[in-house]
Every structure is written in C-alpha cells, then in structure tokens.
Design an enzyme around this catalytic site. Structure first.
Site, PDB file in Angstrom:
ATOM      1  N   GLY A 262     -14.863 -24.426  -1.959  1.00  0.00           N
ATOM      2  CA  GLY A 262     -14.471 -23.038  -2.175  1.00  0.00           C
ATOM      3  C   GLY A 262     -15.587 -22.103  -1.771  1.00  0.00           C
ATOM      4  N   SER A 263     -15.576 -20.889  -2.317  1.00  0.00           N
ATOM      5  CA  SER A 263     -16.587 -19.904  -1.944  1.00  0.00           C
ATOM      6  C   SER A 263     -16.487 -18.689  -2.856  1.00  0.00           C
ATOM      7  CB  SER A 263     -16.401 -19.435  -0.492  1.00  0.00           C
ATOM      8  OG  SER A 263     -16.367 -20.516   0.403  1.00  0.00           O
ATOM      9  N   ASN A 264     -17.533 -17.873  -2.811  1.00  0.00           N
ATOM     10  CA  ASN A 264     -17.525 -16.557  -3.445  1.00  0.00           C
ATOM     11  C   ASN A 264     -17.898 -15.508  -2.406  1.00  0.00           C
ATOM     12  OD1 ASN A 264     -17.161 -17.684  -6.068  1.00  0.00           O
ATOM     13  ND2 ASN A 264     -19.370 -17.917  -6.318  1.00  0.00           N
TER      14      ASN A 264
END
Length: 846
Positions: A262-264
């Site tokens: 995932g990521s932010n």
C-alpha cells in the site's frame, strides 16, 4: 570517452570505463521473433535508425550523497544509457534475475520447482509457472503492440537503457569486483530493448493478471469427452452452486488485496502550508527486495527533461517524483482492474466457446520451457495454453472445484491494463509537465495510470489534486444485474466489485464511453477527482474520503466503496495527522504544514488502535492475573497453559503508544491486536461505523468481547515469551534490517494495528523478530516536496538503500540515515548537485 571525478573516489566499475572497448553487437534474450538485426554501435534489438545518427551514446553520471545518480545527457538515448548503467551498477543481480522472469527463462537456469527469490507483484510462484505465464501473456503480438504504441523519445530511452545496462555488464565481466553473488552466473547476460518492454508491460499487470499467475499458467483444456459424458458433467446444479458459495479459496491479491502492499500520500494546498507553495508528502509502502523495488535518480536533458524521483528497477521513466514545477505520488487504488467471463463451450470441443449463437475458436499457444534438472541436464516441458477474445483462459479450480474448466464451462480473465499501452507515455509526459494544469490534462487525456491513485501539487497552484483516473473496466449497473452468472455471484461474495459476466452474449461486453481512452474502459469524466486548498489524502482506501470535509459519491461501483464500509485505521490516522497539523492540535509548533513539521509527523510511528483502545482493552484483559489459553486464535496452534498477565499489562501501561525505535512494549500490542481484530466488527466494537463520522468510527470495545480479548491477550503473551524478546524490549531490538552483519533498528509497524509509518515484516516475532531482511513491505521511496520561489525543496529517503550489493557503500547508508530519521535534502539544481559534499562524476560514451 573521458571520465572526470571530484570530491570522492570513483567506483571501480567507473574507473574501468577508461579502458573499455566500444560496444560490440551481442545477443540478447529476446527469442520472440521481433529482434532486429544488430547494427554496430546499437544495443541488441534496437530498430535501425532508433539510435542517434552517429550511433553513439553519451551520458554524465553525477553521484551525490547516498549514491543518488543524477544522469545528464544531450539526447534521450543518452539519458537512458546513463540510467541503465547506473541501475545495473547498483542492482545488477536483482535486475538480471528479473529479466529471466520476464523472458520466461527461470527454469532453464534455476530449475522449475524453485520459487522466485523475492516477493513482487506476482508473489513468489514456482519458476515453471512464472515462465509459462510470461511467455503466454507477453506474447510476440503483445510485445509488438507495446513497442508500436510508444513515442520516439520513450523508444530512445529504452534503447539507451538496454545499451547502458549491457555496457556496465561488459565492464564488470572485464575485471570488476562488484556483485560477487551473480557476476559469474550464466544467466547474467546482455539484454535487448525487448527485455525492457517486457518489464514495462509486466508492471501494468499488477492489479489484474499478476494476481492469477499460477491460474493462467496452468489453464489446460480438458480432452474432448463423449456426448453422454459431456451431458453428465455439464449439470452443475444447486449443490455445485452452494459449494462454490461456501468453499471459495481466494488468491492473495498482491496489489489491491486486504492487506498487501500500500502507500500513504498527502497533498497540502496553500491554505494548509501558509505560504505561496503547496507541499506534497508521498510514501509508497513497497517491496524492499526483488524486481519491483524502487530506485532513486534524476534524469536531465537540458531544455527537454529535468525529473527527479523513483522508478522500478528496469524502468527508464520516473514513476513518482518531481520536476521544476510539479510533484506527485501514488497509492494502490481500490478500483478493480480485471474481470472474468464465463464461457459456454461448444458441444464436443472445450476449446471453442459460444458467442451470440456462434462458436468461436480459442487461440492456442503451444509453449515449451526448458527446465534444468538436478544433474544439470535440460528437459523440455510443453503446455498448450489458450486465449479468448477477452483474454487468457484461467484455471479457477484451485478456488473451487465447481469452477474447473469442464466440457461445458470455462473462464477467461480480462485485465484492462493488458490492452493499455499508454502507461509509460503518460508518465513520461508527466516527467516533462510544466504546470499542475498540464499534469491534470495529461491524466484525463491518457486515462492510463494502471492501478494507483494520484496526488499532485504544482508551483503557483494553491490547490492539491487527487484523482483515481486511469484504466478501469466499464461495466454498467444494468450489466451487473443481467450479465452476472450464478457462479459469478458466488465468486462475487469473495471478490466484491469484480465483474464475472456471461461471455456468451456480446451485450455483456465491457462498454465504451465517448471519452474512453481505450475500448471497454471508463471515460475520464466518470472517474473521481478532487482539488482542495487544505489537503487531499489517500492511504489505499477508496476515493470517497480524499478529504472527509468533501466526501465523493456517485461514481461507478467498480471504483470502490463510498460510505458503505469502514476505512482503515491507517486512513483514519492519515486524516487525523493532516487535520491536526492544520488545526495546530498535534503538539508541533504552529499550524502550518511546513516541510520540517511534515517530516517529523510522518515518522512519529503513532499506533491509532492503541490510542483508541489500549486503556479499554487493559481494563478487560488485566482483570485476572492469569489466562488459560488452549489454542492461538491466530493460526490455531496449541498453547494449553495458564499465562501470567501481570508483566505484559505493566509493559503496555508504560508504553507510549508509538512504534519508535526506543518504544517499549509495542510488540505486545501488535501481537494482541492482530488476534483481537480477527473478531467481526459487530462483536468487537460498541459504536459501529457511521458514514457521517468515518474518521471516528467504529470505536469503543464491547464489554461482551472480554472473553475473546482475553484469549487474544494470553496468546499474544505466549508468542512474545516464545520469541525470547522481553515484554519491555525496545522496538528497534526486534524490528530491524541487517546490513554487513549488523542490525539497524527501525520503527513503525504494519497496517492492521493502525500504524501510519509502515515497516511490515512477514517474519514471525518468535522466528527471529520482525526482520526486514526477507520479503517485507514498508516505507520505501519517501519524498516531501515544495516549490519555494526560484527553486525546488525536496527531502527524500530510499529506506532500503540504493544498492543490492552487500559490498557497495550504498547498500546500507540510506537505511542508517532512515533509522536515525535523517532525511536527505536531495540536490536538484545544477549548482546544488555540484556543491554536494559527496559529488563525483563520470562521463560515459560509446
């Protein structure tokens, strides 16, 4: 060719260039029928006329702190040449291994039963399945279309990149000392431009085909059966449907799955920064090893290109980064990028399917893979795989026996990005964009971004941009109602929003809008976007809450849930961090989202579930001095003893609710919450999710959950005790990366407990700690970028460091800086690059 250097010793491989010979034409790993005849001075596989007129490549590679290369060239092929050289110099073993994967040659060198060395967007399949998949999916006709769709400047980048890789390999084999692990292996060999195109195309498929690699590689048609037997096997019946609904075993989606990578990212507008410049924070949580790991660089062609950021290994275009005027990042999107078609087969021939009453013959693809045996000999293995007009056939029997390819029914999978050849053209155009408006126009026009959301900011633009505009299947609500088959409905219970349509009717084909960039894709006007002067944020939940003050709804269901289910604790914390900064309630000075404050807050390793639930949980689980635990709720292993709660309760009561390196007790909470959260939300939370308050719900633990929470706590204590790590151990003692035999302490944690700062190991605590040395994911390339007048201010990390070579000076330096929280102020302008204390330069040409 000349080489110059200053302020630092040259790497051995660059010193070797002084005596390197001119490139000779050498065979690549194409073998697909599309290699052009080698031309002197050109990389293998280059089309005649693709190189500069004098058939030369030239680039200057300037290295600064952490080894970051700044490639400068006068031509596109030269820029690719320098970039291919630099990537190979730092990551030759990983890259050479990956080119085997994309060519479908792993079994030939490494045996068929071995798994891929490192995790990636295809997981870690067996070599034999990987080989058949890549030879089948990246077939000659697909490769031809991929190459034909690229603009001239991108083709020149690719050709130069292959030549630069080959140049480094030749220099190394002539006497270099680097990459001891692989440099003598037969599979470390020159590449062709086609190898780069294969690698690029494979990146497209992470949201679709890649998740079903073994299912596609093993989609073998049954032999035709006699008519009587066909009729008997064709009766699925109610029992089969019930089996399909009750016994689905879903594949682990590497991208877009429940946990997965995932990521932010947060884009702050000028109302949040308090000055004339917006600010971007980008942080993909990505692979630390393997072919998909990131590489940081700057590419400059004066007057044409000046881009800094990161790309996957083997990719010649920056995928996340910044130039003089714009900065952007990505997170994995919730939009589905694939679907299945249930095919009704023609009587007596399971390789023909019916469409609008007519039989259609599948395209047979006989593939032979050479497999190395234990004694070193080769044995050919042949499979005949098939494609339909929708896409490759897929074997869904491992999900449920009722989904097997039978005499009457089979399944094809369609990945919208299998037909999307615009992806890297889009990114290259972004690399050159001169304003946020131009960036947005490109995104709408190309609609090519394959499986990620985008956040961007631009010089002089007060608002930050969020969009999930890319390649997405176009299926209408009416089609979902009329085209979903009974088996499709059963699959949909486990794979929501994935269309499983009747392939026998053209009315069930994916639709095309007036503004669709490709057949069967949503038009840009029907995909979500938002511009805000305060902020936009995404942490892998849907477009719905890009900003909680302006929820977006009304988009096609395939884009993701919009107010119908809770967002993750990480999404909640990301919004709390952003809004807390704007409101000045986060214990940092002032209210502005400055670079210095954002750099601190994104590394603070807060654990939202602990902030919300720790006190309530301890009141329940510490009410008794011992807990009898029969089995572990996580995995079911036998424990069968009383567990003393006192020391663990004391550790958690003294814990500061963070995962910073010095935090004591965070692992106890991680182990507890990973088990507690196995309960349903209805059983666990007192206040359910509310779409009107998504950042604060669900909340409060139910008193009725006490017994289950006690079992989770007891099992967590047992796991910690079995690990050998003290209940009060510091985070950095058991969360670490090893470089040169030394442990580098790290911080953060996994998505589940609500960490925003991610360092997620797949390794069990009692199997050596949360080591990041295997196949983890976590913070990778991180950037904080703003645009002060007259320049660019960028702070970065490449958390796992630039090089995969243990002997390299850049195998651990960036990781140690990350451990210490020391962001790199990465130089961007010519003056900044040349003024860097670690500056060194080499000019390559051939």
């Amino acid at each position: 060719m000349r080489q110059t250097s200053s302020r630092g010793a040259m790497p051995l491989s660059l010193l070797a260039l002084a005596t390197a010979a001119v490139l000779t034409a050498c065979g690549g790993g194409g073998g697909n029928g599309f290699s052009f005849p080698p031309v002197a001075g050109q990389p293998p596989g280059s089309p005649p006329g693709g190189a500069p007129a004098d058939s030369t490549y030239k680039a200057e590679i300037r290295r600064t702190a952490m080894g970051v290369p700044h490639i400068k060239a006068d031509t596109w092929s030269g820029a690719g040449y320098g970039y291919g050289y630099a990537q190979a110099e730092d990551n030759l073993c990983t890259m050479a291994d990956s080119f085997l994967t994309y060519r479908g040659e792993r079994s030939q060198y490494l045996g068929g039963d071995a798994q891929l060395v490192a995790g990636s967007t295809i997981g870690r399949p067996k070599n034999i399945d990987s080989d058949f998949f890549h030879k089948h999916v990246i077939s000659a006709d697909v490769l031809e279309k991929m190459i034909a769709a690229q603009p001239d400047n991108l083709r020149q980048l690719v050709e130069g990149f292959a030549a630069g890789y080959n140049r480094y390999l030749r220099d190394l084999k002539a006497g270099g000392a680097a990459h001891e692990a692989c440099r003598g292996e037969a599979w470390v060999k020159p590449i062709a431009a086609e190898d780069i195109y294969r690698r690029m195309y494979a990146a497209n498929l992470a949201g679709g085909y890649s998740n079903f690699l073994p299912n596609i590689a093993n989609a073998i048609a049954p032999a035709p059966a006699a008519p009587a037997k066909t009729a008997a096997r064709g009766r699925l019946g109610k029992a089969g449907l019930q089996l399909a609904a009750a016994g689905m075993r879903m594949p682990e989606l590497q991208v877009g799955g429940h946990e997965g990578v995932g990521s932010n990212m947060i884009g702050f507008g000028t109302a949040a920064t308090g000055d004339a410049s917006p600010l971007l924070f980008g942080n993909p949580h990505w692979y630390w090893r393997g072919p998909d790991r990131f590489y940081q660089a700057q590419l400059t062609i004066p007057g044409q290109l000046n881009i800094s950021g990161t790309s996957f290994l083997g990719i010649p275009v920056i995928l996340i980064g910044f130039n003089d005027n714009i900065a952007w990042s990505h997170t994995v999107s919730t939009a589905r990028r694939f679907g299945f078609f249930e095919l009704k087969l023609a009587a007596g021939d399971p390789t023909r399917y019916m469409r609008d009453g007519s039989a259609v013959k599948m395209q047979a693809h006989e593939i032979t893979v050479d497999v190395r045996q234990a004694d070193g000999s080769m044995a050919p293995v042949t499979r005949t795989l098939y494609k339909s007009e929708y896409g490759p056939m897929v074997n869904l029997a491992p999900l449920n026996a009722a989904l097997a390819w039978s005499q009457t029914t089979a399944f094809a999978i369609r990945d919208i990005n299998g037909e999307n050849y615009r992806t890297f053209r889009n990114w290259l155009r972004w690399n050159q964009a001169k304003s946020l408006d131009e960036f947005i126009a490109i995104q709408r026009e190309e609609s090519a971004i394959p499986w990620v959301n985008t956040v961007a900011v631009g010089r002089g633009a007060p608002k930050a941009w969020y969009a999930d505009i890319g390649a997405v299947p176009n299926v209408s609500p009416a089609q979902v109602a009329s085209c979903t088959t009974p088996l499709g409905a059963a699959i949909g219970a486990s794979l929501p929003r994935v269309p499983v349509f009747d392939g026998s009717r053209s009315a069930c084909d994916w639709q095309t809008d007036a503004d669709s960039a490709q057949k069967g894709a949503l038009g840009a006007s029907r995909m979500p976007s938002l511009m805000r002067e305060d902020y936009v944020e995404n942490s892998n939940d849907s477009y719905w809450l890009a900003n909680p003050k302006a929820p977006m709804t009304g988009y096609p269901d395939i884009m993701g849930p919009a107010g119908t289910e809770p967002v993750s604790f990480r999404t909640r914390l990301g919004n709390l961090l952003a809004q807390g900064r704007i409101d000045g309630t986060d214990n940092y000075a002032g209210k502005a989202a400055t670079a210095d404050t954002v750099k601190q807050m994104v590394l603070n390793s807060r654990v939202l579930t602990a902030e919300l639930f720790k006190d309530q949980a301890l009141a329940m689980v510490c009410a008794t001095p011992t807990i009898n635990v029969a089995t572990d709720p996580q995995g079911g292993a036998a424990i069968g003893r009383d567990v003393d709660t006192g020391p663990a309760c004391a550790a958690l009561q003294g814990w500061n609710n963070t995962g910073v390196t010095g935090a004591r007790g965070a692992h106890v909470w991680d182990e507890f919450w990973n088990r507690a959260s196995l309960q349903s939300a209805a059983a666990l939370y007192n206040v359910p999710f509310s779409a009107s308050d998504p950042i604060h719900t669900p909340r409060d633990l139910k008193p009725g959950a006490q017994a289950a929470l006690q079992q989770a706590f007891g099992a967590a204590i047992a796991r910690v005790e079995a690990s050998g790590f003290a209940l009060g151990a510091q985070r950095g003692d058991y969360l670490f990366a090893t470089r040169g035999g030394q442990k580098i302490p790290l911080y953060g944690g996994c998505h589940g407990p609500g960490y925003f700062t991610i360092a997620c190991s797949e390794n069990r605590l009692d199997k050596g700690g949360y080591t990041m040395d295997g196949n983890p994911n976590g913070n990778s390339y991180m950037q904080v970028v703003r645009f002060p007048e007259g320049g660019v201010e960028a702070h970065t990390f490449l958390t796992f460091s630039l090089s995969d070579d243990p002997a390299s000076a850049h195998n651990a330096d960036y990781t140690r800086a990350y451990s210490a929280g020391q962001w790199l102020r990465v130089p961007f302008s010519e003056a900044e690059i040349k003024a860097d204390a670690a500056y060194r330069s080499a000019v390559l040409s051939e």
